[in-house]
Motif scaffolding. Structure first.
Motif, PDB file in Angstrom:
ATOM      1  N   GLU A 197       0.723  -1.079  -0.097  1.00 46.02           N
ATOM      2  CA  GLU A 197      -0.029   0.080   0.002  1.00 46.02           C
ATOM      3  C   GLU A 197       0.938   1.443  -0.057  1.00 46.02           C
ATOM      4  N   GLU A 198       1.913   1.169   0.795  1.00 47.39           N
ATOM      5  CA  GLU A 198       2.903   2.430   0.842  1.00 47.39           C
ATOM      6  C   GLU A 198       3.323   2.571  -0.457  1.00 47.39           C
ATOM      7  N   ARG A 199       4.002   1.481  -1.441  1.00 54.30           N
ATOM      8  CA  ARG A 199       4.241   1.631  -2.620  1.00 54.30           C
ATOM      9  C   ARG A 199       3.356   2.405  -3.596  1.00 54.30           C
ATOM     10  N   ILE A 200       2.038   1.766  -3.490  1.00 62.53           N
ATOM     11  CA  ILE A 200       0.951   2.403  -4.407  1.00 62.53           C
ATOM     12  C   ILE A 200       0.671   3.736  -3.951  1.00 62.53           C
ATOM     13  N   ALA A 201       0.736   4.074  -2.660  1.00 61.78           N
ATOM     14  CA  ALA A 201       0.621   5.387  -2.396  1.00 61.78           C
ATOM     15  C   ALA A 201       1.708   6.242  -2.669  1.00 61.78           C
ATOM     16  N   SER A 202       2.832   5.607  -2.853  1.00 62.39           N
ATOM     17  CA  SER A 202       4.089   6.408  -3.216  1.00 62.39           C
ATOM     18  C   SER A 202       4.062   6.795  -4.633  1.00 62.39           C
ATOM     19  N   ALA A 203       3.541   5.841  -5.273  1.00 61.84           N
ATOM     20  CA  ALA A 203       3.055   5.942  -6.768  1.00 61.84           C
ATOM     21  C   ALA A 203       2.082   7.143  -7.052  1.00 61.84           C
ATOM     22  N   LYS A 204       1.146   7.085  -6.162  1.00 59.72           N
ATOM     23  CA  LYS A 204       0.108   7.894  -6.522  1.00 59.72           C
ATOM     24  C   LYS A 204       0.454   9.576  -5.994  1.00 59.72           C
ATOM     25  N   VAL A 205       1.430   9.426  -4.960  1.00 59.66           N
ATOM     26  CA  VAL A 205       2.034  10.524  -4.523  1.00 59.66           C
ATOM     27  C   VAL A 205       2.936  11.258  -5.717  1.00 59.66           C
ATOM     28  N   GLU A 206       3.598  10.408  -6.520  1.00 61.11           N
ATOM     29  CA  GLU A 206       4.533  10.805  -7.408  1.00 61.11           C
ATOM     30  C   GLU A 206       3.751  11.273  -8.493  1.00 61.11           C
ATOM     31  N   SER A 207       2.563  10.499  -9.190  1.00 60.60           N
ATOM     32  CA  SER A 207       1.606  10.886 -10.047  1.00 60.60           C
ATOM     33  C   SER A 207       1.218  12.168  -9.813  1.00 60.60           C
ATOM     34  N   TYR A 208       0.732  12.356  -8.457  1.00 62.15           N
ATOM     35  CA  TYR A 208      -0.235  13.695  -8.145  1.00 62.15           C
ATOM     36  C   TYR A 208       0.940  14.742  -8.454  1.00 62.15           C
ATOM     37  N   GLU A 209       2.019  14.621  -7.597  1.00 56.77           N
ATOM     38  CA  GLU A 209       3.094  15.353  -8.039  1.00 56.77           C
ATOM     39  C   GLU A 209       3.428  16.101  -9.389  1.00 56.77           C
ATOM     40  N   ALA A 210       3.601  14.855 -10.069  1.00 56.83           N
ATOM     41  CA  ALA A 210       3.941  15.078 -11.618  1.00 56.83           C
ATOM     42  C   ALA A 210       2.718  15.880 -12.302  1.00 56.83           C
ATOM     43  N   GLN A 211       1.448  15.526 -11.927  1.00 63.21           N
ATOM     44  CA  GLN A 211       0.206  16.317 -12.268  1.00 63.21           C
ATOM     45  C   GLN A 211       0.254  17.660 -11.875  1.00 63.21           C
ATOM     46  N   VAL A 212       0.659  17.917 -10.694  1.00 60.51           N
ATOM     47  CA  VAL A 212       0.558  19.139 -10.019  1.00 60.51           C
ATOM     48  C   VAL A 212       1.773  20.083 -10.775  1.00 60.51           C
ATOM     49  N   ASN A 213       2.873  19.368 -11.180  1.00 57.32           N
ATOM     50  CA  ASN A 213       4.069  20.258 -11.575  1.00 57.32           C
ATOM     51  C   ASN A 213       3.587  20.302 -13.031  1.00 57.32           C
ATOM     52  N   GLU A 214       3.011  19.656 -13.571  1.00 58.52           N
ATOM     53  CA  GLU A 214       2.415  19.794 -15.084  1.00 58.52           C
ATOM     54  C   GLU A 214       1.502  20.879 -14.896  1.00 58.52           C
ATOM     55  N   LEU A 215       0.542  20.832 -13.963  1.00 56.51           N
ATOM     56  CA  LEU A 215      -0.346  22.058 -13.892  1.00 56.51           C
ATOM     57  C   LEU A 215       0.303  23.212 -13.789  1.00 56.51           C
ATOM     58  N   LYS A 216       1.218  23.297 -12.732  1.00 58.17           N
ATOM     59  CA  LYS A 216       2.139  24.410 -12.491  1.00 58.17           C
ATOM     60  C   LYS A 216       2.703  24.926 -13.811  1.00 58.17           C
ATOM     61  N   GLU A 217       3.296  24.237 -14.824  1.00 59.19           N
ATOM     62  CA  GLU A 217       3.903  24.633 -15.890  1.00 59.19           C
ATOM     63  C   GLU A 217       2.914  25.000 -16.780  1.00 59.19           C
ATOM     64  N   THR A 218       1.907  24.449 -16.963  1.00 59.03           N
ATOM     65  CA  THR A 218       0.670  24.627 -17.593  1.00 59.03           C
ATOM     66  C   THR A 218       0.072  26.198 -17.450  1.00 59.03           C
ATOM     67  N   ASN A 219      -0.125  26.252 -16.018  1.00 60.84           N
ATOM     68  CA  ASN A 219      -0.532  27.493 -15.675  1.00 60.84           C
ATOM     69  C   ASN A 219       0.491  28.837 -15.755  1.00 60.84           C
ATOM     70  N   SER A 220       1.682  28.321 -15.645  1.00 64.18           N
ATOM     71  CA  SER A 220       2.905  29.464 -16.019  1.00 64.18           C
ATOM     72  C   SER A 220       2.758  29.837 -17.461  1.00 64.18           C
ATOM     73  N   ASN A 221       2.776  28.861 -18.219  1.00 67.76           N
ATOM     74  CA  ASN A 221       2.772  29.001 -19.786  1.00 67.76           C
ATOM     75  C   ASN A 221       1.227  29.855 -20.195  1.00 67.76           C
ATOM     76  N   LEU A 222       0.163  29.474 -19.542  1.00 64.36           N
ATOM     77  CA  LEU A 222      -1.208  30.109 -19.570  1.00 64.36           C
ATOM     78  C   LEU A 222      -0.865  31.449 -19.377  1.00 64.36           C
ATOM     79  N   LEU A 223      -0.137  31.881 -18.179  1.00 62.03           N
ATOM     80  CA  LEU A 223       0.172  33.333 -17.838  1.00 62.03           C
ATOM     81  C   LEU A 223       0.895  34.055 -18.531  1.00 62.03           C
ATOM     82  N   LYS A 224       2.078  33.274 -18.985  1.00 67.62           N
ATOM     83  CA  LYS A 224       3.188  34.020 -20.031  1.00 67.62           C
ATOM     84  C   LYS A 224       2.090  34.601 -21.347  1.00 67.62           C
ATOM     85  N   ASN A 225       1.472  33.319 -21.728  1.00 71.24           N
ATOM     86  CA  ASN A 225       0.703  33.793 -23.060  1.00 71.24           C
ATOM     87  C   ASN A 225      -0.360  34.815 -22.745  1.00 71.24           C
TER      88      ASN A 225
END
Length: 267
Positions: free
Chosen positions: A49-77
């Motif tokens: 469960e810890e591995r699954i949770a870690s994988a989910k956390v990494e996935s969420y972090e990746a999504q958050v980073n992607e959203l941050k990057e997308t948001n940053s690009n949107l702000l720049k645009n």
């Protein structure tokens, strides 16, 4: 004997007690082993469960980073779009301001042209009403022209440049109209092509100039027309009229003032 029996019973009790204790220990060990297996299973499940949770956390972090990057690009645009929009807005405002200025300039020019056209038409009407159908009166390129035959003005002698009395009556009427319109410039063009000599052109030019100057002097001296308004020009056989000799009095608005007005309005 009794003592021996007692000892045997004691030994049996001890043996039974030891056997019971061993069984209890075995059961206890089995219980501990069972608990250990359960604990190991729970630990393994927890790790999974810890591995699954870690994988989910990494996935969420990746999504958050992607959203941050997308948001940053949107702000720049958005900033780029806002900047471009502001520039376009400034350009449009500048263009509109320029158009308003050009419209005002064109209005000034158009009003000036309309004023000149109105003055020209008014002078043409005055000539027509005052002079009638004879002499010839035309309007061309914003100017009014009164055309009279030289034989009528100067007599049958083609070299004469003295105005006849009968012609002065018409010149008097022309002079009164010119005096009433002080903003109009006057050009007197006399065309002579009848004199025959070795150098016809020179003689005809001189005669035409003298005839035009004679009319100019009358307008100035008798009808108080400002000489700076008058241009006297002589033409030869290469002039305006190739067949008949004639004098043309051309009246037009002061276009140099119009051009000055245009120049000032275009600044």
């Amino acid at each position: 004997m009794k003592r021996i029996f007692t000892i045997l019973i004691l030994l049996m009790c001890i043996s039974i007690s030891q056997a019971q204790s061993k069984k209890d220990l075995i059961l206890e060990v089995d219980g501990l082993r069972s608990k250990l297996r359960e604990a190991e299973t729970a630990l393994s499940e927890s790790k999974r469960e810890e591995r699954i949770a870690s994988a989910k956390v990494e996935s969420y972090e990746a999504q958050v980073n992607e959203l941050k990057e997308t948001n940053s690009n949107l702000l720049k645009n958005l900033n780029s779009f806002t900047e471009a929009s502001n520039k376009r807005s400034d350009h449009i405002n500048s263009t509109l301001e320029s158009l308003v200025q050009k419209e005002a300039q064109l209005r000034v020019i158009n009003d000036a042209l309309s004023s000149h056209d109105s003055i020209t038409l008014a002078v043409f009407t005055q000539f027509k009403q005052t002079l009638g159908s004879d002499p010839k009166i035309t309007v061309s390129n914003g100017a009014v022209a009164v055309v009279m035959d030289n034989s009528y003005i100067f007599g049958e002698n083609s070299k004469n440049f003295k105005v006849q009395d009968k012609a002065e009556a018409i010149i008097a009427k022309i002079g009164s109209i010119l005096k009433a319109n002080p903003t109009m410039d006057i050009q007197i063009v006399s065309n002579s092509n009848l004199v025959e000599s070795k150098d016809n052109k020179l003689n005809n030019w001189e005669i035409g100039t003298q005839q035009a100057a004679a009319i100019a002097r009358i307008l100035e001296s008798k009808y108080q027309i400002e000489p700076k308004r008058i241009v006297a020009t002589g033409k030869s056989e290469l002039g305006l009229y190739s067949i008949e000799t004639a004098t043309e009095i051309i009246v037009q608005p002061r276009f140099y003032e119009f051009f000055k007005l245009v120049k000032e309005s275009m600044k």
